[in-house]
Write an enzyme that holds these catalytic residues in place. Structure first.
Site, PDB file in Angstrom:
ATOM      1  N   GLU A  36     -10.340  -0.007  -3.679  1.00  0.00           N
ATOM      2  CA  GLU A  36     -10.961  -1.083  -4.427  1.00  0.00           C
ATOM      3  C   GLU A  36     -12.176  -1.543  -3.621  1.00  0.00           C
ATOM      4  OE1 GLU A  36      -8.561  -4.564  -5.183  1.00  0.00           O
ATOM      5  OE2 GLU A  36     -10.160  -5.479  -6.374  1.00  0.00           O
ATOM      6  N   ARG A 262       2.483   2.660   5.033  1.00  0.00           N
ATOM      7  CA  ARG A 262       1.171   2.222   5.502  1.00  0.00           C
ATOM      8  C   ARG A 262       1.067   2.364   7.009  1.00  0.00           C
ATOM      9  NH1 ARG A 262      -0.997  -1.384   1.488  1.00  0.00           N
ATOM     10  NH2 ARG A 262      -2.656  -2.152   2.797  1.00  0.00           N
ATOM     11  N   LYS A 272      -7.847  -6.473   3.912  1.00  0.00           N
ATOM     12  CA  LYS A 272      -9.229  -6.851   3.632  1.00  0.00           C
ATOM     13  C   LYS A 272      -9.357  -8.357   3.444  1.00  0.00           C
ATOM     14  CE  LYS A 272      -9.249  -3.490   0.624  1.00  0.00           C
ATOM     15  NZ  LYS A 272      -9.587  -2.526  -0.438  1.00  0.00           N
TER      16      LYS A 272
HETATM   17  P1  ATP Z   1      -5.747  -4.059   1.815  1.00  0.00           P
HETATM   18  O1  ATP Z   1      -4.349  -4.591   1.699  1.00  0.00           O
HETATM   19  O2  ATP Z   1      -6.226  -3.864   3.191  1.00  0.00           O
HETATM   20  O3  ATP Z   1      -6.716  -4.810   0.971  1.00  0.00           O
HETATM   21  P2  ATP Z   1      -5.432  -2.138  -0.228  1.00  0.00           P
HETATM   22  O4  ATP Z   1      -4.196  -1.330  -0.295  1.00  0.00           O
HETATM   23  O5  ATP Z   1      -5.603  -3.259  -1.166  1.00  0.00           O
HETATM   24  O6  ATP Z   1      -5.641  -2.602   1.255  1.00  0.00           O
HETATM   25  P3  ATP Z   1      -7.170  -0.271  -1.463  1.00  0.00           P
HETATM   26  O7  ATP Z   1      -8.638  -0.290  -1.456  1.00  0.00           O
HETATM   27  O8  ATP Z   1      -6.476  -0.593  -2.726  1.00  0.00           O
HETATM   28  O9  ATP Z   1      -6.706  -1.240  -0.297  1.00  0.00           O
HETATM   29  O10 ATP Z   1      -6.616   1.083  -0.857  1.00  0.00           O
HETATM   30  C1  ATP Z   1      -7.049   2.365  -1.167  1.00  0.00           C
HETATM   31  C2  ATP Z   1      -5.976   3.339  -0.778  1.00  0.00           C
HETATM   32  O11 ATP Z   1      -5.710   3.250   0.616  1.00  0.00           O
HETATM   33  C3  ATP Z   1      -4.683   3.042  -1.490  1.00  0.00           C
HETATM   34  O12 ATP Z   1      -4.125   4.249  -1.955  1.00  0.00           O
HETATM   35  C4  ATP Z   1      -3.823   2.412  -0.445  1.00  0.00           C
HETATM   36  O13 ATP Z   1      -2.469   2.689  -0.679  1.00  0.00           O
HETATM   37  C5  ATP Z   1      -4.330   3.067   0.840  1.00  0.00           C
HETATM   38  N1  ATP Z   1      -4.120   2.196   1.992  1.00  0.00           N
HETATM   39  C6  ATP Z   1      -4.489   0.911   2.119  1.00  0.00           C
HETATM   40  N2  ATP Z   1      -4.082   0.405   3.301  1.00  0.00           N
HETATM   41  C7  ATP Z   1      -3.429   1.397   3.944  1.00  0.00           C
HETATM   42  C8  ATP Z   1      -2.759   1.505   5.212  1.00  0.00           C
HETATM   43  N3  ATP Z   1      -2.696   0.473   6.050  1.00  0.00           N
HETATM   44  N4  ATP Z   1      -2.210   2.685   5.528  1.00  0.00           N
HETATM   45  C9  ATP Z   1      -2.286   3.731   4.688  1.00  0.00           C
HETATM   46  N5  ATP Z   1      -2.893   3.707   3.497  1.00  0.00           N
HETATM   47  C10 ATP Z   1      -3.466   2.554   3.111  1.00  0.00           C
HETATM   48 MG    MG Z   2      -5.706  -3.085  -3.270  1.00  0.00          MG
END
Ligand code: ATP
Ligand code: MG
Length: 556
Positions: A36, A262, A272
């Site tokens: 995102e 994760r 984020k």
């Molecule tokens: P955040 O919680 O940091 O905002 P998010 O999961 O909302 O992270 P996205 O931009 O939606 O961030 O993530 C893109 C991809 O990266 C998704 O498939 C998510 O599952 C993966 N991802 C995000 N954080 C991690 C992590 N700490 N370890 C492994 N994969 C991750």
């Molecule tokens: Mg997200």
């Protein structure tokens, strides 16, 4: 550049191999990385990138980059651009054009209409608060909304008017009509669309209703012909909804969602939302502050893509959440730097050493080895003169026990130059040592004595008239505790910020060759650590970041 693919033995790879054996997706492997654009990528994302791109490569498949841009309020082109930059920096290339969930808004709208026609979606007019109350809890089933049994015609009409902008934010939502008594709360008539009157960075003002992640994601995967939709564990409970949408709509293909744990690191946060807080409240200098676990921050600090990929490999994929020791990341960085970084001499906190029996005005050049780990890196010339800087730490007027460096009467080696012996200490009015005087032994040229005499201390040094100056930024953990997310009631993670995470050394002395390094280049300062040139560097002033110290605290 060759990229290490996720090796055998990881469970996602096993699933794909089995699918290929049974011909489940016709032997195709198509993955995607779906960020995102609401912030910069962090090291956690690099694990997802490594898995998605790595597995596609390992099976001769493809990996798309798709922005999950369904919430215009939080998203920004700055993030769209930084994310692409970071993925390329890590060494990966996506398949074809960059994709956007917003490219599918027309199709998604049609799918929603289809669900309404199937009697599988309805327009909800309860307030958000009431919806929450009707949803029930983990132990109690939800209650059906009074709007749940609206006719298909009424739903179609209301949904179209939602699209046409007739209602304010929050007036209605579109919900799937599944089961308010489901033990899985995600299946209790989840929201599919909400009204947001906001400008979207790609679709402009065309839409004022935006699809929810769960509805968007499965259909976007399907539209792109994704075979394996790999995501993190928090989506495990959403999988039934992912499958429900595709089954109910009888889509031509049905990607398989697979969840993994994760990546989390000690002494930092990994969200984020929390990064935004750190940036907006000026706790750090920006998204690319070298203390941030963002890829932009790590790049600025001098961490290499190679080291970050090795970390992903070492951590592997698992089904259980865990926290990785920050020291393991540092270990990976150090190993990579040790192989590749040229050795140089730099004195962080200079103390002037005058060699009283060395001819005034004389300059010699010594050959110094560039990298003992890599003989092809050769040697360089380092100028030496009557006055050199050594580290303040390398001298004590009154040596503590087991101190083998310089003190009155003691002899040490100036690396690759000569043995020197301390004869005198010069102090200012307050009693601070400002200069030490030594004599040198001309018979020890190159740093070895002809009579077999040994010294126990070796100091790095920089010739005073040849020295270049630099600002050097030393970093420690951004937080003082291994898990900054753990806080007492009413507090938040900010309470654990480390007030000393940045120390700026203003006036380090560098051997002349260091004055020519460009932004992003990295070196080892002998005995001090690995350093990289910061983008703040100007032609007048060098600026270095300490990437990592020399000493490994991670036990392998
Ligand atoms: P955040 O919680 O940091 O905002 P998010 O999961 O909302 O992270 P996205 O931009 O939606 O961030 O993530 C893109 C991809 O990266 C998704 O498939 C998510 O599952 C993966 N991802 C995000 N954080 C991690 C992590 N700490 N370890 C492994 N994969 C991750
Ligand atoms: Mg997200």
């Amino acid at each position: 550049m060759t990229i290490e693919a996720p090796v055998a033995g990881n469970f996602i790879r096993d699933i794909i191999e089995e699918d290929n054996r049974t011909g489940k997706h016709g032997g195709r492997v198509a993955t995607r990385f779906p960020p995102e654009p609401n912030g910069y990528l962090h090291i956690g994302h690099s694990k997802s990138i490594w898995i998605n791109f790595g597995l596609a490569a390992a099976f001769g498949g493809t990996c798309n980059l798709r922005f999950d841009d369904t919430n215009p309020v939080k998203e920004d082109v700055e993030y769209v651009e930084s994310i692409q930059h970071d993925i390329k920096w890590l060494g990966y290339r996506w398949h074809g054009e960059v994709k956007y969930a917003s490219d599918y808004f027309d199709q998604l709208y049609e799918y929603a209409v289809q669900l309404i026609k199937l009697g599988k979606a309805y327009v909800e007019s309860l307030s958000a608060e009431d919806m929450k109350a009707y949803r029930g809890t983990l132990t109690e089933p939800g209650k059906e909304s009074p709007y749940r049994n609206r006719s298909v015609e009424e739903n179609l009409d209301l949904f179209e008017r939602m699209k046409n902008g007739e209602f304010p934010n929050g007036a209605h939502v579109l919900r799937a009509r599944i089961d308010m008594a489901s033990p899985n709360i995600n299946m209790r008539d989840p929201t599919l669309y909400r009204i947001i009157h906001a400008h979207h960075h790609r679709t402009g003002d065309k839409w004022c209703i935006y699809p929810m992640y769960d509805f968007t994601h499965c259909l976007s995967d399907m539209l792109e012909g994704i075979t394996h939709s790999i995501c993190t564990l928090e989506f495990e409970d959403h999988r039934p909804l992912y499958d429900w949408c595709l089954e109910t709509l009888q889509t031509p293909c049905h990607p398989q969602q697979i969840e993994f744990a994760r990546l989390n690191l000690t002494y930092t946060v990994m969200s984020k939302r929390k990064f935004l807080r750190l940036v907006n409240d000026n706790h750090v200098r920006g998204w690319d502050d070298p203390r941030m676990p963002t890829l932009a921050g790590m790049r600025r600090r001098g961490y290499t893509p190679e080291a970050i990929r090795v970390l992903a490999e070492k951590v592997g994929v698992a089904k259980a959440n865990s926290v990785v020791d920050f020291a393991l990341l540092e270990h990976c960085v150090r190993e990579d730097m040790n192989r590749r970084a040229a050795r140089r001499m730099a004195v962080l906190r200079p103390l002037k050493l005058v060699i009283t029996n060395y001819p005034e005005g004389q300059v010699e050049e010594f050959d110094a080895i560039n990298n003992p780990e890599d003989t092809s890196a050769g040697t360089r010339k380092v100028p030496f003169s009557r006055e050199v800087y050594i580290e303040q730490d390398d001298f004590r007027e009154v040596p503590p026990p087991k101190y083998h460096r310089l003190y009155p009467g003691n002899e040490i080696r100036l690396k690759a130059a000569y043995y020197v012996k301390c004869t005198d200490v010069i102090k200012d009015a307050e009693g601070n040592v400002v200069e030490v005087h030594c004599t040198y032994d001309p018979e020890t040229r190159g740093g070895t004595s002809s009579d077999g005499r040994k010294v126990r201390g070796t100091s790095h040094w920089v010739s005073v008239p040849h020295a270049k100056r630099a600002e050097v930024r030393l970093y420690s953990h951004l937080f003082t505790v291994p898990n900054p997310n753990e806080v007492p009631e009413g507090q938040d993670f900010i309470m654990h910020l480390n007030p000393n995470s940045l120390e700026v050394v203003e006036n380090a002395a560098l051997e002349p060759s260091l004055g020519n390094l460009m932004t992003g280049e990295f070196v080892q300062f002998e005995r001090t650590g690995y350093f990289s040139v910061d983008p703040d560097r100007t032609p007048e002033k060098m600026v270095f970041n300490r990437t990592v110290t020399l000493k490994d605290s991670f036990k392998v």
